[in-house]
Design a protein around this motif. Sequence first.
Motif, PDB file in Angstrom:
ATOM      1  N   ASP A 211      -0.767   2.592  13.727  1.00 30.60           N
ATOM      2  CA  ASP A 211       0.210   2.392  14.795  1.00 30.60           C
ATOM      3  C   ASP A 211      -0.350   2.845  16.145  1.00 30.60           C
ATOM      4  O   ASP A 211      -0.196   2.168  17.165  1.00 30.60           O
ATOM      5  CB  ASP A 211       1.489   3.168  14.473  1.00 30.60           C
ATOM      6  CG  ASP A 211       2.598   2.886  15.465  1.00 30.60           C
ATOM      7  OD1 ASP A 211       3.430   2.017  15.191  1.00 30.60           O
ATOM      8  OD2 ASP A 211       2.627   3.547  16.526  1.00 30.60           O
TER       9      ASP A 211
ATOM     10  N   LYS B 212       6.994  -1.247  10.372  1.00 26.12           N
ATOM     11  CA  LYS B 212       6.207  -0.537  11.375  1.00 26.12           C
ATOM     12  C   LYS B 212       4.869  -0.230  10.738  1.00 26.12           C
ATOM     13  O   LYS B 212       4.649  -0.535   9.564  1.00 26.12           O
ATOM     14  CB  LYS B 212       6.917   0.729  11.868  1.00 26.12           C
ATOM     15  CG  LYS B 212       6.887   1.886  10.896  1.00 26.12           C
ATOM     16  CD  LYS B 212       7.506   3.124  11.506  1.00 26.12           C
ATOM     17  CE  LYS B 212       6.777   3.600  12.740  1.00 26.12           C
ATOM     18  NZ  LYS B 212       5.428   4.193  12.436  1.00 26.12           N
TER      19      LYS B 212
ATOM     20  N   TRP C  32       0.891   5.749  10.821  1.00 29.09           N
ATOM     21  CA  TRP C  32       0.674   6.492  12.063  1.00 29.09           C
ATOM     22  C   TRP C  32      -0.642   6.156  12.738  1.00 29.09           C
ATOM     23  O   TRP C  32      -0.688   5.749  13.894  1.00 29.09           O
ATOM     24  CB  TRP C  32       0.792   7.982  11.803  1.00 29.09           C
ATOM     25  CG  TRP C  32      -0.043   8.862  12.682  1.00 29.09           C
ATOM     26  CD1 TRP C  32      -0.997   9.747  12.304  1.00 29.09           C
ATOM     27  CD2 TRP C  32       0.013   8.949  14.120  1.00 29.09           C
ATOM     28  NE1 TRP C  32      -1.556  10.364  13.400  1.00 29.09           N
ATOM     29  CE2 TRP C  32      -0.951   9.895  14.522  1.00 29.09           C
ATOM     30  CE3 TRP C  32       0.760   8.292  15.097  1.00 29.09           C
ATOM     31  CZ2 TRP C  32      -1.177  10.224  15.858  1.00 29.09           C
ATOM     32  CZ3 TRP C  32       0.537   8.614  16.431  1.00 29.09           C
ATOM     33  CH2 TRP C  32      -0.423   9.572  16.794  1.00 29.09           C
TER      34      TRP C  32
ATOM     35  N   ARG D 212      11.581  12.130   8.217  1.00 31.26           N
ATOM     36  CA  ARG D 212      10.929  12.729   7.056  1.00 31.26           C
ATOM     37  C   ARG D 212      11.682  13.925   6.501  1.00 31.26           C
ATOM     38  O   ARG D 212      11.710  14.146   5.305  1.00 31.26           O
ATOM     39  CB  ARG D 212       9.508  13.147   7.428  1.00 31.26           C
ATOM     40  CG  ARG D 212       8.618  11.973   7.820  1.00 31.26           C
ATOM     41  CD  ARG D 212       7.195  12.456   8.092  1.00 31.26           C
ATOM     42  NE  ARG D 212       6.329  11.351   8.522  1.00 31.26           N
ATOM     43  CZ  ARG D 212       6.129  11.013   9.774  1.00 31.26           C
ATOM     44  NH1 ARG D 212       6.742  11.692  10.731  1.00 31.26           N
ATOM     45  NH2 ARG D 212       5.341  10.012  10.096  1.00 31.26           N
TER      46      ARG D 212
ATOM     47  N   ASP E  17       7.788   7.330  19.694  1.00 33.91           N
ATOM     48  CA  ASP E  17       7.568   6.743  18.368  1.00 33.91           C
ATOM     49  C   ASP E  17       8.875   6.786  17.576  1.00 33.91           C
ATOM     50  O   ASP E  17       8.968   7.415  16.519  1.00 33.91           O
ATOM     51  CB  ASP E  17       6.457   7.502  17.648  1.00 33.91           C
ATOM     52  CG  ASP E  17       6.020   6.814  16.355  1.00 33.91           C
ATOM     53  OD1 ASP E  17       6.340   5.624  16.193  1.00 33.91           O
ATOM     54  OD2 ASP E  17       5.389   7.480  15.521  1.00 33.91           O
TER      55      ASP E  17
ATOM     56  N   GLY F 221       7.190  12.252  19.611  1.00 36.01           N
ATOM     57  CA  GLY F 221       7.919  11.953  18.386  1.00 36.01           C
ATOM     58  C   GLY F 221       9.342  12.472  18.478  1.00 36.01           C
ATOM     59  O   GLY F 221       9.558  13.688  18.508  1.00 36.01           O
TER      60      GLY F 221
ATOM     61  N   ASP G 253       9.658   5.666  13.703  1.00 33.89           N
ATOM     62  CA  ASP G 253       9.202   6.504  12.598  1.00 33.89           C
ATOM     63  C   ASP G 253      10.376   6.840  11.680  1.00 33.89           C
ATOM     64  O   ASP G 253      11.512   7.014  12.141  1.00 33.89           O
ATOM     65  CB  ASP G 253       8.594   7.790  13.165  1.00 33.89           C
ATOM     66  CG  ASP G 253       7.741   8.528  12.157  1.00 33.89           C
ATOM     67  OD1 ASP G 253       7.324   7.905  11.167  1.00 33.89           O
ATOM     68  OD2 ASP G 253       7.487   9.730  12.355  1.00 33.89           O
TER      69      ASP G 253
END
Length: 544
Positions: A246, A240, A243, A95, A89, A46, A92
């Motif tokens: 995915d 997308k 999680w 956040r 990833d 990530g 994403d």
Amino acid sequence: MTGTILAEAARASKAWPFEEARKLLKRYPDGRKPDGSPVLFETGYGPSGLPHIGTFQEVLRTTLVRRAFEALIGARPEDGRTRLVAFSDDMDGLRKVPDNVPRRDLLAGHLGQPLTRVPDPFAAGHASFAHHNNAMLRAFLDRFGFDYEFVSATERYTSGAFDAALRQVLRCNQAILDIMLPTLRDERKRTYAAVLPISPTSGRVLQVPVEVVDAEAGLIRFTDEDGTLVEQSILGGRAKLQWKVDWAMRWYALGVDYEMYGKDLTDSGVQSGRIVEVLGGRKPEGLIYELFLDAKGEKISKSKGNGLSIEEWLTYGSEESLGYYIFPNPRSAKQLHPGVIPRAVDDYWQARALLAEQPLDKQLGNPVWHLARANGGFDGAEAPGAGDRLPVSFALLLNLAGVLGAAATREQMWSYLARYVPGARPDQHPELTRMVDHALAYNRDFVAPGLHRRAPQGAEVAALRALDALLARVDPDIAAEELQTQIYEIGKQPEYGFASLRDWFRVLYETLLGSEQGPRMGSFIVLYGIANTRRLLAEALKSA
């Protein structure tokens, strides 16, 4: 050595990489996929933060299993029977703003946007924050010589490479919800959707309820942040997936056969495994590994900063020692702090020296065999560096640096080593040169600041005087082993009252070296010099 001989030995080996590789052999008894394509290994990353030691261990361990599988099927790396994908990833949404980046205010204005659309706070010329971190990841993996293919989620989503799999997700939308909704809290159930559309107005990845309009066309309907009802395709990078969905879609689309993950993702692995089967795929083989702990036995947290970075380990120890420390049982938690480095360095070299003397079945259980094969591709006849030995241990170098003090230099260390190893020079011993530099750094940062030599007490004083008398009369060229034997004899004398030789050596370590543990004293004295050691003894006796 032929591949057949190695394969036979590998099939009987109990080393964990072979145990994992045998799972794949059960999956593909012929060592090949039915369509003839390579067996695919994957690791995930990530890019919301910089790569770290957890990234390293996952790629290393996966590579060990990959090479073990090749050994099982009698293949070489160049045969192309396997592939390793390092998947980023990077679609994403951002956040939160990481604590360890510059220009945090710049990132704060892009919360929720895909990481590949967030500006690079490092101003390093990269197209986005994710592009910067992806570049760091690739440089990081290249530094260790890993053989891998980098795959970007953004590239796969936007190029249309995932479109067929995305349509399949929409076809199976209700079945996926049936898997996921029972695992969620009531509040989360109300907004959960397998698909996360990207807002056409704000560019943010949205967590909103989604209605499937036309699975074959890839169309969904949702309410945008401004309240507008939007009908939009999820293809070509306009959405997308959640999680766990995915992860399952990735396994399905890429045909992943093996992926390991941490204990904290156990539930995710179960649910993603069920989802990939709904999609028509198959859950990869893999293992669930334990997480690293700090010196207090607490889980390492990037936000707490209680871990140990790759850069820190490589300041004080070698890349090989890090791999050696990580190798044993992945299902057992390991403490990760500076205190484990010296032992890991010496254990690696002991195992490396032993390798050439071992029969093949024992070699396959030696971590050095696996580490040497990981990226070098040797055929198992003899591992690179097998049988190599260093003339001194890392522990011995640390004790030498300790008595020289925090300001000890490479030149000082080599002046002692030249007496211990006749004719030794840095340019002739590159491995030893690296270890000297690591020892100096470790001593400077961890040993010297807390060094305290305690004063001898009671009968300890007489024992130290006996050692001084011994050193006064021995041949200056005495061998380390012979001197060690005579030091043993002092500790055995009943008048000094040592319950064991361990207690005698602990006195030497604590009063002369300022440590609870130490090297073989015969070796240390020969390295440091008899006259210098007698000066240490004089200082200790003076403090009594």
